[in-house]
Each structure stands twice: as structure tokens, then as C-alpha cells.
Scaffold this motif. Structure first.
Motif, PDB file in Angstrom:
ATOM      1  N   LEU A   1       0.811  -1.213   0.000  1.00  0.00           N
ATOM      2  CA  LEU A   1       0.000   0.000   0.000  1.00  0.00           C
ATOM      3  C   LEU A   1       0.846   1.266   0.000  1.00  0.00           C
ATOM      4  CD1 LEU A   1      -2.812  -1.017   2.526  1.00  0.00           C
ATOM      5  CD2 LEU A   1      -2.974  -0.852   0.035  1.00  0.00           C
TER       6      LEU A   1
ATOM      7  N   ASP B   1       1.632   1.961  -3.518  1.00  0.00           N
ATOM      8  CA  ASP B   1       0.422   2.448  -4.184  1.00  0.00           C
ATOM      9  C   ASP B   1       0.177   3.914  -3.852  1.00  0.00           C
ATOM     10  OD1 ASP B   1      -0.458   0.255  -5.684  1.00  0.00           O
ATOM     11  OD2 ASP B   1      -1.395  -0.676  -3.950  1.00  0.00           O
ATOM     12  N   ASP B   2       0.393   4.271  -2.589  1.00  0.00           N
ATOM     13  CA  ASP B   2       0.180   5.660  -2.183  1.00  0.00           C
ATOM     14  C   ASP B   2       1.209   6.580  -2.840  1.00  0.00           C
ATOM     15  OD1 ASP B   2      -1.437   7.423  -0.428  1.00  0.00           O
ATOM     16  OD2 ASP B   2       0.523   7.883   0.435  1.00  0.00           O
TER      17      ASP B   2
ATOM     18  N   MET C   1       0.083   7.057  -6.382  1.00  0.00           N
ATOM     19  CA  MET C   1      -1.073   7.945  -6.479  1.00  0.00           C
ATOM     20  C   MET C   1      -0.661   9.396  -6.259  1.00  0.00           C
ATOM     21  SD  MET C   1      -4.209   7.650  -7.230  1.00  0.00           S
ATOM     22  CE  MET C   1      -5.572   8.776  -7.395  1.00  0.00           C
ATOM     23  N   GLN C   2       0.213   9.626  -5.287  1.00  0.00           N
ATOM     24  CA  GLN C   2       0.707  10.980  -5.042  1.00  0.00           C
ATOM     25  C   GLN C   2       1.407  11.526  -6.284  1.00  0.00           C
ATOM     26  OE1 GLN C   2      -0.891  12.130  -1.940  1.00  0.00           O
ATOM     27  NE2 GLN C   2       1.090  13.136  -1.844  1.00  0.00           N
TER      28      GLN C   2
ATOM     29  N   TYR D   1      -8.563   4.098  -4.349  1.00  0.00           N
ATOM     30  CA  TYR D   1      -7.834   5.090  -5.137  1.00  0.00           C
ATOM     31  C   TYR D   1      -8.692   5.685  -6.246  1.00  0.00           C
ATOM     32  CZ  TYR D   1      -3.575   4.121  -2.608  1.00  0.00           C
ATOM     33  OH  TYR D   1      -2.641   4.007  -1.605  1.00  0.00           O
TER      34      TYR D   1
ATOM     35  N   ARG E   1     -10.448   8.331  -4.432  1.00  0.00           N
ATOM     36  CA  ARG E   1      -9.540   9.445  -4.144  1.00  0.00           C
ATOM     37  C   ARG E   1      -9.302  10.302  -5.379  1.00  0.00           C
ATOM     38  NH1 ARG E   1      -3.302   9.076  -1.864  1.00  0.00           N
ATOM     39  NH2 ARG E   1      -2.895  11.318  -1.905  1.00  0.00           N
TER      40      ARG E   1
END
Length: 263
Positions: free
Chosen positions: A67, A70-71, A74-75, A108, A111
Motif C-alpha cells: 500500500l 500504491d500511495d 497515487m501521489q 484510489y 480518491r
């Protein structure tokens, strides 16, 4: 953009790695399960003589590194698109045979939509890959996707034939494999030729959708969300800091020049 995949060949199903294209540090084909694309990168394609389309390839979600990765991905995606003046389309890539949509994709997806704001619904496109086995349709993923859309904080996201496109890359893999010396029988050739024809037709429909009057540019000043505002503030702070550093350097150079001139 490099391509790499494994095929089994011969009567004993020997494994053969098929590659095409030059090595690219932004594309990692050596760690299955991890996102192949490491960072966002844009590719510009001319359409006719007056139109160019910029595709932005992004890292995927559900990375096997966990994760945290993944974060990070995404950022990076959100930071990258904040530098754009607008988006014409937001393409969500899925496979048609998912038995369930994992929590990572759902979280996500939510998000991203929260970041872009509710008006992004009009620019969302769903693209399904590897759809030859499901007769070039969304397959088992369709009811799961409908359920996910209904649970989204942004309502009335369209999901129908007009904004959904189904492709298959097997015909491209077939051409790459033939180039690498792998042989196919006539039945396989016919299957791949049919797959190619259908995928080309669907690609043309996608390009017409991009360039038609249905999609309107989604301007960045319409992206109304707290997280987008935070990105803009951080970006402004970076510009201010860079400007201050430049000003300090210029003052320092002038001071040195004056000191040297007096001496």
C-alpha cells in the motif's frame, strides 16, 4: 515503449520471453506484480494534420510492493496532473474477468474523483483490455463496476457503450512473436487477424470520442477539492522558494561583483 511477455511454445510448452523495443528505465518488466510503468510519462500522437492527442501513461494500482508504494504512485499521479491546464478524458483501465474489484482499486478510484471534483464524471472513460475471451465486452467485471460506481461519492458516473471501449492486445503480441521467429498455425493466424480488426475498429471509435463534441476539456480551475487546493498551495510555495533562492543568488553575485570592483 518496450514490450515484454512470456509465451509457451512447442509440444512441451517451453517458456520463451518475447521482447520488443529498446530498454526504458521507466518500464520495469522484470518484477511481475509490480507496476510496469514507474513514473508518469506523456506521449503525443498526431491525429490527422490539425490534431494531436497527449496520452499520459501512469503507474498502476495494486502494486505487489504494498500500500505504501500504491500511495506513492497515487501521489505522483496527482502531482503530475496538477501541472496540466486541463484534462479531456480520464481513462480507467480494467480487465473483463475480475471476480472482485479489490479495495485498493476502489479506494484510489474514490480518491482520484475526490481530487478532481464531481464534474469529472463527464470525462471518465472505461477501457477494458484482454477482452477477446469475453467477446469484446466488459464481462464479469461489469456488475462489479456498476456496484462500485453506485458507492462512489460522486454520483451519476456514466457507464455504457458510449464511454466504454473494449480491446485486445493479443494480435499485437502475435505480430511481435512472429517477428521473434515463433510460428503459428492457420487457425491461430485467423483468430489474431479477427482480433486485430475488431480492436482497430474500437480504437477508431475511441479516437472519435476523444476528438468529437461529446467531451469538453475539464479545466483545472474546475477541480474543486481540498486535496487539489493543498497541491496548488505546495506548488506555489515551491515557486516562491525557488524565486527567493534565485533572488538571493542574484544579490550574492552582485555583492561579490561590487566587492571585487571596489578592491
Amino acid at each position: 515503449m518496450p514490450v515484454s511477455f512470456m509465451m509457451t511454445v512447442g509440444h512441451h510448452f517451453e517458456e520463451k520471453i518475447v521482447t520488443f523495443g529498446d530498454e526504458d528505465s521507466n518500464e520495469d518488466h522484470h518484477h511481475p506484480g509490480q507496476s510496469v510503468t514507474q513514473h508518469c510519462r506523456s506521449y503525443i500522437f498526431p491525429i490527422g494534420t490539425r490534431t494531436k492527442i497527449r496520452f499520459i501513461d501512469t503507474p498502476g494500482m495494486g502494486d505487489t510492493r504494498g500500500l505504501i508504494q500504491d500511495d506513492i504512485n497515487m501521489q505522483h499521479i496527482l502531482s503530475f496532473i496538477t501541472n496540466l491546464s486541463h484534462l479531456n478524458a480520464i481513462c480507467i483501465l480494467l480487465k473483463p474477468n475480475e471476480s472482485r474489484l479489490n479495495i485498493v482499486l476502489r479506494s484510489y478510484f474514490d480518491r482520484l474523483l475526490k481530487f478532481l471534483g464531481e464534474n469529472a464524471r463527464h470525462n471518465i472513460i472505461f477501457c477494458f483490455t484482454n477482452t477477446r475471451a469475453t467477446f469484446f465486452a466488459p464481462g464479469d467485471t461489469a456488475p462489479l463496476l456498476k456496484k462500485m460506481i453506485l458507492s462512489c461519492p460522486i454520483k451519476d458516473i456514466p457507464f455504457d457503450k458510449s464511454n466504454t471501449f473494449c480491446f485486445d492486445s493479443e494480435s499485437f503480441r502475435y505480430l511481435v512473436a512472429v517477428r521473434s521467429g515463433i510460428e503459428f498455425d492457420q487457425y491461430q493466424k485467423n483468430e489474431y487477424q479477427q482480433s486485430w480488426t475488431i480492436s482497430v475498429t474500437e480504437s477508431d471509435r475511441l479516437l472519435q470520442y476523444f476528438c468529437g463534441s461529446t467531451l469538453k476539456p475539464y479545466l483545472q480551475n474546475e477541480w474543486r477539492s481540498v486535496e487539489h487546493a493543498q497541491f496548488r498551495i505546495i506548488k506555489l510555495h515551491k515557486y516562491e522558494f525557488a524565486a527567493q533562492v534565485d533572488a538571493d543568488n542574484e544579490y550574492s553575485l552582485k555583492a561579490r561583483y561590487r566587492t571585487g570592483h571596489r578592491s
